[in-house]
Scaffold this motif. Sequence first.
Motif, PDB file in Angstrom:
ATOM      1  N   GLY A 228       0.795  -1.019   0.128  1.00 19.82           N
ATOM      2  CA  GLY A 228      -0.178  -0.053   0.126  1.00 19.82           C
ATOM      3  C   GLY A 228       0.795   1.327  -0.114  1.00 19.82           C
ATOM      4  O   GLY A 228       0.604   2.159  -0.581  1.00 19.82           O
ATOM      5  N   TYR A 229       1.822   1.311   0.767  1.00 19.20           N
ATOM      6  CA  TYR A 229       2.990   2.274   0.748  1.00 19.20           C
ATOM      7  C   TYR A 229       3.664   2.826  -0.785  1.00 19.20           C
ATOM      8  O   TYR A 229       3.634   3.595  -1.128  1.00 19.20           O
ATOM      9  CB  TYR A 229       3.985   2.091   1.763  1.00 19.20           C
ATOM     10  N   VAL A 230       3.990   1.378  -1.227  1.00 18.71           N
ATOM     11  CA  VAL A 230       4.501   1.425  -2.645  1.00 18.71           C
ATOM     12  C   VAL A 230       3.413   2.344  -3.600  1.00 18.71           C
ATOM     13  O   VAL A 230       3.871   2.817  -4.512  1.00 18.71           O
ATOM     14  CB  VAL A 230       4.989   0.146  -3.111  1.00 18.71           C
ATOM     15  N   SER A 235       2.351   6.248  -7.353  1.00 25.13           N
ATOM     16  CA  SER A 235       1.097   6.986  -7.932  1.00 25.13           C
ATOM     17  C   SER A 235       1.146   8.426  -7.526  1.00 25.13           C
ATOM     18  O   SER A 235       0.409   9.086  -8.262  1.00 25.13           O
ATOM     19  CB  SER A 235      -0.155   6.188  -7.568  1.00 25.13           C
ATOM     20  N   GLY A 236       1.664   8.724  -6.545  1.00 25.91           N
ATOM     21  CA  GLY A 236       1.609  10.085  -6.059  1.00 25.91           C
ATOM     22  C   GLY A 236      -0.051  10.466  -5.538  1.00 25.91           C
ATOM     23  O   GLY A 236      -0.363  11.510  -5.262  1.00 25.91           O
ATOM     24  N   SER A 238      -2.932   9.036  -2.349  1.00 24.25           N
ATOM     25  CA  SER A 238      -3.226   8.356  -1.257  1.00 24.25           C
ATOM     26  C   SER A 238      -3.876   7.034  -1.700  1.00 24.25           C
ATOM     27  O   SER A 238      -4.685   6.829  -2.496  1.00 24.25           O
ATOM     28  CB  SER A 238      -3.954   9.169  -0.281  1.00 24.25           C
ATOM     29  N   LEU A 239      -3.649   5.970  -0.879  1.00 21.42           N
ATOM     30  CA  LEU A 239      -4.368   4.847  -1.183  1.00 21.42           C
ATOM     31  C   LEU A 239      -5.960   4.691  -1.416  1.00 21.42           C
ATOM     32  O   LEU A 239      -6.363   4.048  -2.244  1.00 21.42           O
ATOM     33  CB  LEU A 239      -3.970   3.733  -0.054  1.00 21.42           C
ATOM     34  N   ASP A 240      -6.608   5.633  -0.620  1.00 22.47           N
ATOM     35  CA  ASP A 240      -8.177   5.725  -0.646  1.00 22.47           C
ATOM     36  C   ASP A 240      -8.507   6.241  -2.015  1.00 22.47           C
ATOM     37  O   ASP A 240      -9.406   5.786  -2.911  1.00 22.47           O
ATOM     38  CB  ASP A 240      -8.697   6.405   0.591  1.00 22.47           C
ATOM     39  N   VAL A 241      -7.560   7.186  -2.366  1.00 20.47           N
ATOM     40  CA  VAL A 241      -7.968   7.988  -3.634  1.00 20.47           C
ATOM     41  C   VAL A 241      -7.555   7.073  -4.850  1.00 20.47           C
ATOM     42  O   VAL A 241      -8.324   6.995  -6.017  1.00 20.47           O
ATOM     43  CB  VAL A 241      -7.091   9.418  -3.676  1.00 20.47           C
ATOM     44  N   TYR A 242      -6.456   6.428  -4.811  1.00 18.34           N
ATOM     45  CA  TYR A 242      -6.027   5.485  -5.981  1.00 18.34           C
ATOM     46  C   TYR A 242      -7.221   4.335  -6.151  1.00 18.34           C
ATOM     47  O   TYR A 242      -7.620   4.233  -7.296  1.00 18.34           O
ATOM     48  CB  TYR A 242      -4.655   5.097  -5.548  1.00 18.34           C
TER      49      TYR A 242
END
Length: 437
Positions: A228-230, A235-236, A238-242
């Motif tokens: 998730g950090y990667v 991607s630039g 945050s995980l929720d937005v991605y």
Amino acid sequence: MTTTFRDALGASLASAAALVLVGCASTASGAAGDAASPHTAVAAQLGMPVSTPEAQGFSGAGLDALTAEFRALVDQQKLAGVITLVSRHGKVVHFDAYGKANARTGEALKSDSIFRIASMTKPVTGVAMMQLFEQGKWKLDDAVAKHIPEFANLQVKKSGGGTEPQARPMTMAQLMSHTAGFGVSAAYEGASLSESNLQGMIDKLAKLPLETQPGSAWDYGPSVNIQGYVVEKLSGQSLDVYFDEHIFRPLGMVDTGFWVAPEKAGRVVAIHSYDPQGKIMTGETNRVATAKPEFLAGSGGLMSTAEDYWRFAQAVGDGGMANGKRILKADTVKLMRTNVLNPGAVVDLYGPSQNGIGFGMDFAIVMDPKVAGTPQGLNSFYWGGAFGTWFWIDPTNDLVFVGMIQNVNGSNPNMGTPQVRTMSPRLTYAALTNPLK
């Protein structure tokens, strides 16, 4: 299940009356060209693609048996409620929601009830990672330290005490398959890895030695939170937005996320356990996250519905395509369900080792159904969540199954929850009487 019961369900469809047994309304409408079926009434109402069981090689009587056996667990107070969903060739042939969302209040379980899916978050994170893989942002044989420099000089614990260097730098393929050398989750209980954000987790792990040499053992720990950090770094976003932009919205997953809007909180199923007599029970409060958490757990933080998760699983099963939109290439999906474990590294979730099972990119894989003791097709890939949710994708039979319950330690076969993960394949494949269709 008797013919009388099926007739009763059919009559309720014809009149478009409320189908009380499944806790929500049904209609006689289905997908265009498909006759109404009592097993697909719920899915039809939700606008999901449906088919009669017989058209997809199932017997109605076999699916009756599946329904009856799972409902019996609720009637016997072994489960508060359960959702089971089966599709074949992309069409739902069975969707049943039965029982209570909260055993204490008596609130009914509904087809759109929201569950904490825990580690069923991991395949979603895996898909996000593989999207970035397709973009050339990382390679399987990349050293993890190329993307996380903090891990460049991680040492490895020695069996007799002390540490030693990594024999070979951990790779991204190992990070994707729980073999990078990080320990099981229990090894980090005192480290408070999730007390801040994903960067805080990386900073803590960078100060701790690996438990094993990379590639030598399969250990179920923090690897997918590291993924998730990667995702965030490459991607630039945050995980929720991605997740929302690249997976949830393209697939129409409208009820999946790391938290729910306050107006949806009442749809979240309570977490249940057992009293001393083995009967289902729950606590006084049902704590639900209604705001963005600081720690976005790619390993286990999502909530979802049976319909939403089916949309995800079906898209993966269809080679990365859904709604005319491609979230992954078909070859990438095949790579995700290809075993990457080295000899001697075996899947061992609750012990003993799971023979006949391999592991790919965030999915377990049925490498040998006979040795694994399952009727699932060759190369079926799957996972589940700590509260008992489970699913599998069977490419040999073009079949998807999603199951939802909500129990403390619901995934552990030794902690009192009924063996739903062995019941469901037995009943599903017994109902698949014409697999050549």
